[in-house]
Design a protein around this motif. Structure first.
Motif, PDB file in Angstrom:
ATOM      1  N   ARG A 200       5.942  43.657  29.546  1.00 11.66           N
ATOM      2  CA  ARG A 200       5.026  42.221  29.545  1.00 11.66           C
ATOM      3  C   ARG A 200       5.738  41.496  28.586  1.00 11.66           C
ATOM      4  O   ARG A 200       5.171  40.438  27.681  1.00 11.66           O
ATOM      5  N   GLU A 201       6.573  43.025  27.314  1.00 10.26           N
ATOM      6  CA  GLU A 201       6.743  42.583  25.841  1.00 10.26           C
ATOM      7  C   GLU A 201       8.315  42.759  25.758  1.00 10.26           C
ATOM      8  O   GLU A 201       8.645  44.203  26.037  1.00 10.26           O
ATOM      9  N   PHE A 202       9.154  41.653  25.153  1.00  7.76           N
ATOM     10  CA  PHE A 202       9.975  42.155  24.739  1.00  7.76           C
ATOM     11  C   PHE A 202      11.300  41.445  23.807  1.00  7.76           C
ATOM     12  O   PHE A 202      10.060  40.257  23.247  1.00  7.76           O
ATOM     13  N   LEU A 203      11.603  41.858  23.149  1.00  9.00           N
ATOM     14  CA  LEU A 203      12.693  41.596  22.045  1.00  9.00           C
ATOM     15  C   LEU A 203      13.944  41.260  22.241  1.00  9.00           C
ATOM     16  O   LEU A 203      14.593  41.795  22.223  1.00  9.00           O
ATOM     17  N   VAL A 204      13.596  39.714  21.362  1.00  6.36           N
ATOM     18  CA  VAL A 204      15.401  39.151  21.147  1.00  6.36           C
ATOM     19  C   VAL A 204      15.820  38.926  20.520  1.00  6.36           C
ATOM     20  O   VAL A 204      15.754  39.320  19.167  1.00  6.36           O
ATOM     21  N   GLU A 228       7.971  34.065  18.968  1.00  7.46           N
ATOM     22  CA  GLU A 228       7.258  34.186  20.233  1.00  7.46           C
ATOM     23  C   GLU A 228       6.905  33.407  20.924  1.00  7.46           C
ATOM     24  O   GLU A 228       6.914  31.772  19.879  1.00  7.46           O
ATOM     25  N   ILE A 229       7.323  33.028  21.711  1.00  2.00           N
ATOM     26  CA  ILE A 229       6.814  32.310  23.242  1.00  2.00           C
ATOM     27  C   ILE A 229       6.094  32.494  23.914  1.00  2.00           C
ATOM     28  O   ILE A 229       6.886  34.044  24.259  1.00  2.00           O
ATOM     29  N   VAL A 230       5.377  32.278  24.762  1.00  2.00           N
ATOM     30  CA  VAL A 230       4.622  32.793  25.908  1.00  2.00           C
ATOM     31  C   VAL A 230       4.960  32.634  26.932  1.00  2.00           C
ATOM     32  O   VAL A 230       5.554  31.141  27.578  1.00  2.00           O
ATOM     33  N   ASN A 236       5.263  37.885  27.129  1.00  2.00           N
ATOM     34  CA  ASN A 236       5.946  37.948  25.500  1.00  2.00           C
ATOM     35  C   ASN A 236       7.065  37.756  24.567  1.00  2.00           C
ATOM     36  O   ASN A 236       7.689  39.157  25.144  1.00  2.00           O
ATOM     37  N   VAL A 237       7.847  37.283  24.898  1.00  2.00           N
ATOM     38  CA  VAL A 237       9.255  37.059  24.163  1.00  2.00           C
ATOM     39  C   VAL A 237       9.140  36.782  22.838  1.00  2.00           C
ATOM     40  O   VAL A 237       9.268  35.812  22.519  1.00  2.00           O
ATOM     41  N   ARG A 238       9.735  37.280  21.875  1.00  2.00           N
ATOM     42  CA  ARG A 238      10.051  37.602  20.401  1.00  2.00           C
ATOM     43  C   ARG A 238      11.476  37.465  20.122  1.00  2.00           C
ATOM     44  O   ARG A 238      11.936  38.387  20.687  1.00  2.00           O
ATOM     45  N   VAL A 239      11.795  37.069  18.727  1.00  2.00           N
ATOM     46  CA  VAL A 239      13.332  36.676  18.829  1.00  2.00           C
ATOM     47  C   VAL A 239      13.247  37.140  17.001  1.00  2.00           C
ATOM     48  O   VAL A 239      12.447  37.291  16.372  1.00  2.00           O
ATOM     49  N   ILE A 240      14.187  38.522  17.089  1.00  2.00           N
ATOM     50  CA  ILE A 240      14.836  38.723  15.438  1.00  2.00           C
ATOM     51  C   ILE A 240      16.274  38.461  15.343  1.00  2.00           C
ATOM     52  O   ILE A 240      17.188  39.125  15.806  1.00  2.00           O
ATOM     53  N   GLY A 241      16.356  38.739  13.968  1.00  2.00           N
ATOM     54  CA  GLY A 241      17.513  38.006  13.560  1.00  2.00           C
ATOM     55  C   GLY A 241      18.567  39.965  12.746  1.00  2.00           C
ATOM     56  O   GLY A 241      17.298  40.130  11.995  1.00  2.00           O
ATOM     57  N   ASN A 242      18.988  40.211  13.379  1.00  2.00           N
ATOM     58  CA  ASN A 242      19.825  41.526  12.638  1.00  2.00           C
ATOM     59  C   ASN A 242      21.189  41.435  11.836  1.00  2.00           C
ATOM     60  O   ASN A 242      22.035  40.802  12.663  1.00  2.00           O
ATOM     61  N   VAL A 243      21.412  40.808  10.626  1.00  2.00           N
ATOM     62  CA  VAL A 243      22.669  40.832  10.033  1.00  2.00           C
ATOM     63  C   VAL A 243      23.342  41.591  10.311  1.00  2.00           C
ATOM     64  O   VAL A 243      25.032  41.660   9.916  1.00  2.00           O
ATOM     65  N   ARG A 244      22.800  42.817  10.686  1.00  2.00           N
ATOM     66  CA  ARG A 244      23.944  43.720  10.902  1.00  2.00           C
ATOM     67  C   ARG A 244      24.668  43.330  12.114  1.00  2.00           C
ATOM     68  O   ARG A 244      25.931  44.115  12.770  1.00  2.00           O
ATOM     69  N   ASP A 250      28.333  35.714  19.694  1.00  2.00           N
ATOM     70  CA  ASP A 250      28.160  35.423  21.386  1.00  2.00           C
ATOM     71  C   ASP A 250      27.141  36.192  22.524  1.00  2.00           C
ATOM     72  O   ASP A 250      27.517  35.773  23.189  1.00  2.00           O
ATOM     73  N   LYS A 251      26.373  37.160  21.914  1.00  2.00           N
ATOM     74  CA  LYS A 251      25.766  37.589  22.800  1.00  2.00           C
ATOM     75  C   LYS A 251      24.850  38.407  21.646  1.00  2.00           C
ATOM     76  O   LYS A 251      24.593  37.884  20.371  1.00  2.00           O
ATOM     77  N   PHE A 252      23.797  38.941  22.885  1.00  2.00           N
ATOM     78  CA  PHE A 252      22.499  39.222  22.320  1.00  2.00           C
ATOM     79  C   PHE A 252      22.083  40.249  23.029  1.00  2.00           C
ATOM     80  O   PHE A 252      22.303  40.504  23.980  1.00  2.00           O
ATOM     81  N   VAL A 253      20.836  40.951  22.370  1.00  2.00           N
ATOM     82  CA  VAL A 253      20.182  42.288  23.133  1.00  2.00           C
ATOM     83  C   VAL A 253      18.986  41.781  23.247  1.00  2.00           C
ATOM     84  O   VAL A 253      18.379  41.712  22.394  1.00  2.00           O
ATOM     85  N   THR A 254      18.151  42.335  24.690  1.00  2.00           N
ATOM     86  CA  THR A 254      16.407  41.653  24.533  1.00  2.00           C
ATOM     87  C   THR A 254      16.327  42.987  24.907  1.00  2.00           C
ATOM     88  O   THR A 254      16.913  43.946  25.977  1.00  2.00           O
ATOM     89  N   PHE A 255      15.989  43.671  24.355  1.00  2.00           N
ATOM     90  CA  PHE A 255      14.752  45.069  24.195  1.00  2.00           C
ATOM     91  C   PHE A 255      13.130  45.159  25.055  1.00  2.00           C
ATOM     92  O   PHE A 255      12.540  44.065  24.377  1.00  2.00           O
ATOM     93  N   ARG A 256      12.680  45.891  25.960  1.00  2.00           N
ATOM     94  CA  ARG A 256      11.232  45.913  26.539  1.00  2.00           C
ATOM     95  C   ARG A 256      10.998  46.673  25.670  1.00  2.00           C
ATOM     96  O   ARG A 256      11.653  47.712  24.563  1.00  2.00           O
ATOM     97  N   THR A 257       9.920  46.164  24.890  1.00  2.00           N
ATOM     98  CA  THR A 257       9.309  47.102  23.444  1.00  2.00           C
ATOM     99  C   THR A 257       7.492  47.674  23.709  1.00  2.00           C
ATOM    100  O   THR A 257       7.400  47.945  23.381  1.00  2.00           O
TER     101      THR A 257
END
Length: 314
Positions: A200-204, A228-230, A236-244, A250-257
């Motif tokens: 039910r919880e994910f991090l983009v 986040e957006i419900v 619940n899907v949340r997003v975070i920027g990673n400067v590394r 043009d790609k991103f990762v979605t994690f189950r948290t």
């Protein structure tokens, strides 16, 4: 009478104080488990799923751990600064505290650096099942062929505004995230059971080039650097920027948290320790300077690939 030189005990105490104050990246615990280590290498044979409940017929059927060649070797990391005795004697403006604070920041960000390297190299480094961590042909037990590496053609999405793979519209990005979540929920364990059925919880996690559109695609700020957006069904899907990850465009990762196990493993043999060659030492006598160094034995490794999906926008 000359000014008293700041003692090494005071310097070390200040460092630990700053280390405690400055929390690490907010996402580290969300996508990795921390395990203590008491030897040079640790083997993790328990990555496979536990058995599902079955009708009791003919007694119990015990299921052992999946045989996994997941071994993580502890590595020795250090960082050292040198301070002249005259700097210690003259420091009245907090300059030393600033340098110690920067060293604490570097120390706290070390896990983020190690984990980000795993994310970046996930398409070319092997995980416990013998496949690349992000791959299109994972298979174990009764799972059948599976993929945690997908593409999204944004030109085919039903959006009122279209962008490009490196600059998609918020509408397109929302749909790409939804596709990643759908892919995660489709994955199965080695018994053919849905492994993310209760997710039910994910991090983009996105490079900073995609952060603005990702944040626009989401609607609920959390008061930190995470939004986040419900989604339907209390997802619940949340997003975070990673400067590394800025090498990506043009790609991103979605994690189950919310799984008990995570996508990555952090392994630590020793806590971060600060040591000093300071007052009364031979180094001070020879160089009229003190050295303060931090070191730790630790490493990271791939955990459950079923909890992460790489999405390439095309």
């Amino acid at each position: 009478m000359g000014a008293e030189v700041l003692s090494s005990r005071a310097v070390i105490g200040t460092f630990y104080e700053l280390l405690e104050q400055n929390a690490g990246a907010t996402w580290i615990d969300l996508i990795s488990n921390l395990f203590d280590s008491d030897q040079a290498k640790e083997t993790y044979p328990w990555i496979g799923a536990v058995p599902t409940l079955r009708e009791w017929i003919g007694g119990r059927h015990a299921k052992g751990f999946v045989s996994a060649d997941l071994e993580i070797e502890n590595l020795h990391y250090e960082a050292t600064i040198e301070v002249l005795v005259k700097e210690l004697r003259r420091d009245k403006t907090g300059q030393l505290r600033i340098r110690l604070g920067e060293l604490a920041d570097r120390t706290n960000s070390h896990w983020a650096r190690l984990l980000s390297a795993l994310v970046l190299n996930g398409e070319s480094q092997i995980c416990y099942d013998g496949q690349y961590f992000f791959d299109t042909d994972h298979e174990e037990g009764n799972s059948g062929p599976q993929s945690n590496k997908i593409t999204t053609d944004i030109s085919e999405l039903a959006a009122t505004l279209h962008g490009t793979p490196s600059r998609p519209s918020p509408e397109e990005f929302q749909q790409a995230v939804a596709k990643s979540v759908t892919q995660l929920t489709s994955l199965k364990d080695d018994q053919g059971e849905p492994i993310n059925e209760l997710a039910r919880e994910f991090l983009v996690m996105v490079p900073f080039g995609l952060l603005s559109v990702a944040q626009s695609a989401l609607t609920v700020p959390r008061g930190t650097n995470i939004s986040e957006i419900v989604m339907p069904d209390n997802v619940n899907v949340r997003v975070i920027g990673n400067v590394r990850l800025n090498a990506w465009t043009d790609k991103f990762v979605t994690f189950r948290t919310d799984g008990r196990l995570k996508s990555f493993i952090r392994q630590q043999e020793t806590d971060v320790v600060m040591k000093a060659k300071a007052e009364g030492s031979e180094y001070e006598f020879d160089n009229d300077a003190h050295q303060y160094g931090v070191d730790t034995w630790r490493n990271v490794g791939f955990g459950r690939w079923q909890y992460a999906v790489l999405n390439q926008l095309v």
